[in-house]
Design an enzyme around this catalytic site. Structure first.
Site, PDB file in Angstrom:
ATOM      1  N   MET A  30       0.841  -1.204   0.000  1.00  0.00           N
ATOM      2  CA  MET A  30       0.000   0.000   0.000  1.00  0.00           C
ATOM      3  C   MET A  30       0.878   1.256   0.000  1.00  0.00           C
ATOM      4  SD  MET A  30      -3.425  -0.905   2.100  1.00  0.00           S
ATOM      5  CE  MET A  30      -2.792  -0.717   3.742  1.00  0.00           C
ATOM      6  N   GLY A  31       2.154   1.097  -0.313  1.00  0.00           N
ATOM      7  CA  GLY A  31       3.032   2.261  -0.440  1.00  0.00           C
ATOM      8  C   GLY A  31       3.539   2.774   0.890  1.00  0.00           C
ATOM      9  N   HIS A  34       8.942   1.305   3.342  1.00  0.00           N
ATOM     10  CA  HIS A  34      10.014   1.335   4.335  1.00  0.00           C
ATOM     11  C   HIS A  34      10.894   0.103   4.109  1.00  0.00           C
ATOM     12  CE1 HIS A  34       7.580  -1.699   6.298  1.00  0.00           C
ATOM     13  NE2 HIS A  34       6.565  -0.854   6.417  1.00  0.00           N
ATOM     14  N   HIS A  37       9.269  -3.334   3.501  1.00  0.00           N
ATOM     15  CA  HIS A  37       8.844  -3.577   2.117  1.00  0.00           C
ATOM     16  C   HIS A  37      10.052  -3.904   1.238  1.00  0.00           C
ATOM     17  CE1 HIS A  37       5.538  -0.594   3.338  1.00  0.00           C
ATOM     18  NE2 HIS A  37       4.855  -1.675   3.001  1.00  0.00           N
ATOM     19  N   GLN A  61     -10.425  -2.876   2.248  1.00  0.00           N
ATOM     20  CA  GLN A  61      -9.886  -3.533   3.449  1.00  0.00           C
ATOM     21  C   GLN A  61      -9.896  -2.625   4.666  1.00  0.00           C
ATOM     22  OE1 GLN A  61      -5.969  -4.319   1.525  1.00  0.00           O
ATOM     23  NE2 GLN A  61      -5.114  -3.803   3.508  1.00  0.00           N
ATOM     24  N   LYS A 152       4.975 -10.174   9.296  1.00  0.00           N
ATOM     25  CA  LYS A 152       4.441  -9.240  10.293  1.00  0.00           C
ATOM     26  C   LYS A 152       2.917  -9.327  10.285  1.00  0.00           C
ATOM     27  CE  LYS A 152       3.399  -5.013   9.984  1.00  0.00           C
ATOM     28  NZ  LYS A 152       2.500  -4.091  10.628  1.00  0.00           N
ATOM     29  N   ASP A 153       2.363  -9.504   9.081  1.00  0.00           N
ATOM     30  CA  ASP A 153       0.910  -9.668   8.931  1.00  0.00           C
ATOM     31  C   ASP A 153       0.622 -11.164   8.806  1.00  0.00           C
ATOM     32  OD1 ASP A 153       0.008  -6.737   8.618  1.00  0.00           O
ATOM     33  OD2 ASP A 153       1.701  -6.906   7.262  1.00  0.00           O
ATOM     34  N   GLN A 156      -2.740 -12.398   7.551  1.00  0.00           N
ATOM     35  CA  GLN A 156      -2.888 -12.135   6.114  1.00  0.00           C
ATOM     36  C   GLN A 156      -2.209 -13.246   5.311  1.00  0.00           C
ATOM     37  OE1 GLN A 156      -2.656  -8.108   4.285  1.00  0.00           O
ATOM     38  NE2 GLN A 156      -0.557  -8.674   3.821  1.00  0.00           N
TER      39      GLN A 156
HETATM   40  P1  AMP Z   1       1.496  -2.945   3.452  1.00  0.00           P
HETATM   41  O1  AMP Z   1       2.036  -1.873   2.558  1.00  0.00           O
HETATM   42  O2  AMP Z   1       1.481  -2.577   4.886  1.00  0.00           O
HETATM   43  O3  AMP Z   1       0.208  -3.531   2.941  1.00  0.00           O
HETATM   44  O4  AMP Z   1       2.546  -4.125   3.372  1.00  0.00           O
HETATM   45  C1  AMP Z   1       2.916  -4.711   2.145  1.00  0.00           C
HETATM   46  C2  AMP Z   1       3.664  -5.989   2.420  1.00  0.00           C
HETATM   47  O5  AMP Z   1       4.802  -5.709   3.205  1.00  0.00           O
HETATM   48  C3  AMP Z   1       2.817  -6.996   3.215  1.00  0.00           C
HETATM   49  O6  AMP Z   1       3.100  -8.297   2.731  1.00  0.00           O
HETATM   50  C4  AMP Z   1       3.331  -6.820   4.621  1.00  0.00           C
HETATM   51  O7  AMP Z   1       3.186  -7.975   5.413  1.00  0.00           O
HETATM   52  C5  AMP Z   1       4.786  -6.531   4.361  1.00  0.00           C
HETATM   53  N1  AMP Z   1       5.398  -5.816   5.486  1.00  0.00           N
HETATM   54  C6  AMP Z   1       4.965  -4.675   6.078  1.00  0.00           C
HETATM   55  N2  AMP Z   1       5.774  -4.358   7.110  1.00  0.00           N
HETATM   56  C7  AMP Z   1       6.734  -5.307   7.171  1.00  0.00           C
HETATM   57  C8  AMP Z   1       7.860  -5.545   8.025  1.00  0.00           C
HETATM   58  N3  AMP Z   1       8.157  -4.733   9.013  1.00  0.00           N
HETATM   59  N4  AMP Z   1       8.608  -6.637   7.785  1.00  0.00           N
HETATM   60  C9  AMP Z   1       8.322  -7.480   6.768  1.00  0.00           C
HETATM   61  N5  AMP Z   1       7.271  -7.313   5.935  1.00  0.00           N
HETATM   62  C10 AMP Z   1       6.492  -6.253   6.123  1.00  0.00           C
END
Ligand code: AMP
Length: 284
Positions: A30-31, A34, A37, A61, A152-153, A156
């Site tokens: 979702m951008g 960090h 990602h 979501q 972390k998720d 999911q």
């Molecule tokens: P999001 O942008 O939050 O939807 O995350 C995109 C992807 O990055 C998802 O698969 C998350 O589980 C993964 N993600 C987010 N934060 C972390 C983290 N700290 N360590 C590893 N994967 C992450």
């Protein structure tokens, strides 16, 4: 690195790649990118001919009253971070418009029953239906050989693996370790919401998980007592205003457990309006 903004453009691009026998690694995000990602992106570029990263803040979501409108957005910064990274193997950033993904009259949703209602699902009704639906739609556009998700998720990951199996999707799902700040806080786009005081308190979540993990490994804590121990520790932290769940779970079914040899210890708390989740998997 191409910026692709439509489903049809994405399908054309991935069709060309697959025709020339290139494997496609896919990292949906979702951008507000960090290092968490980027570590997933690196895993994908290391294992595939090309990698596609999607940036889409998926409205379905988010529940009513959640942070969809103020979710951090930094599209230009994200593109700058990805451009030329990892030997130029990020071939495309897919940034679809919401009305391309969900045109007027959109009616079809993917519901992974059993796993979606537990843990985060209890507090975010409909969240995982939104996640599963958008990921399936993104898969149909990107045609990935492998798709990468962060542990972390954890829930999911469990929901999406089940969707993959149940719908016979031809895409390998690769789970990637959680990337943390130096003080242990799991990286998250939402950490940007934390006040200075909350940010200073936030590492207590991972510390509590680690401490209970060690304690069940060395036998000083029983699995049945994890929930009480976590609640005792977390409720003493000033910035934590709500503990949504904190306990031991079966890593496959996500049911709460009192015994077992593989234990998912997972926590969701709120610090004011900011919701933070984290987990560890312990093998005894
Ligand atoms: P999001 O942008 O939050 O939807 O995350 C995109 C992807 O990055 C998802 O698969 C998350 O589980 C993964 N993600 C987010 N934060 C972390 C983290 N700290 N360590 C590893 N994967 C992450």
């Amino acid at each position: 690195m191409e910026i692709i903004r439509s489903i049809s453009g994405m399908r054309e691009f991935s069709g060309d790649c697959l025709q020339s026998n290139k494997s496609i690694g896919f990292v949906p995000t979702m951008g507000a990118l960090h290092d968490g990602h980027l570590s997933i992106v690196r895993q994908s570029t290391g294992a595939n001919d090309i990698t596609v990263v999607s940036i889409f803040i998926n409205p379905t979501q988010f529940s009513e009253g959640e942070d969809f409108n103020c979710y951090p957005r930094d599209y230009d910064g994200d593109i700058r971070k990805l451009d030329g990274l990892y030997g130029g193997k990020i071939a495309a950033v897919f940034m679809p418009e919401a009305n391309d993904i969900y045109p007027d009259g959109y009616k079809t949703y993917v519901e992974v029953r059993g796993l979606s209602e537990k843990l985060c699902g209890m507090f975010r009704p409909g969240h995982f239906t939104g996640v599963a639906t958008v990921v399936l739609k993104l898969f149909n556009a990107v045609n990935p050989t492998r798709a990468y998700f962060g542990l972390k998720d954890y829930q999911q990951c469990a929901v999406l693996k089940k969707m993959r199996d149940d719908l016979n999707l031809d895409c390998e799902i690769v789970l990637c370790p959680t990337v943390r700040e130096a003080d242990g806080l799991a990286m998250s786009s939402r950490n940007a919401y934390l006040s200075m005081e909350q940010r200073l308190d936030a590492p207590c979540i991972y510390k509590a998980l680690k401490d209970t993990g060690h304690a069940i490994k060395n036998g000083s804590l029983k699995i049945k007592d994890i929930a009480a121990k976590l609640h005792e520790t977390l409720s003493a932290v000033k910035s934590i205003t709500e503990i949504q769940y904190a306990s031991a779970y079966d890593p496959d079914t996500l049911d709460e457990i009192t015994r077992g040899v593989r234990v998912l210890i997972a926590v969701a708390v709120k610090m004011g309006t900011t919701r933070l989740i984290d987990n560890i998997l312990v093998e005894l």
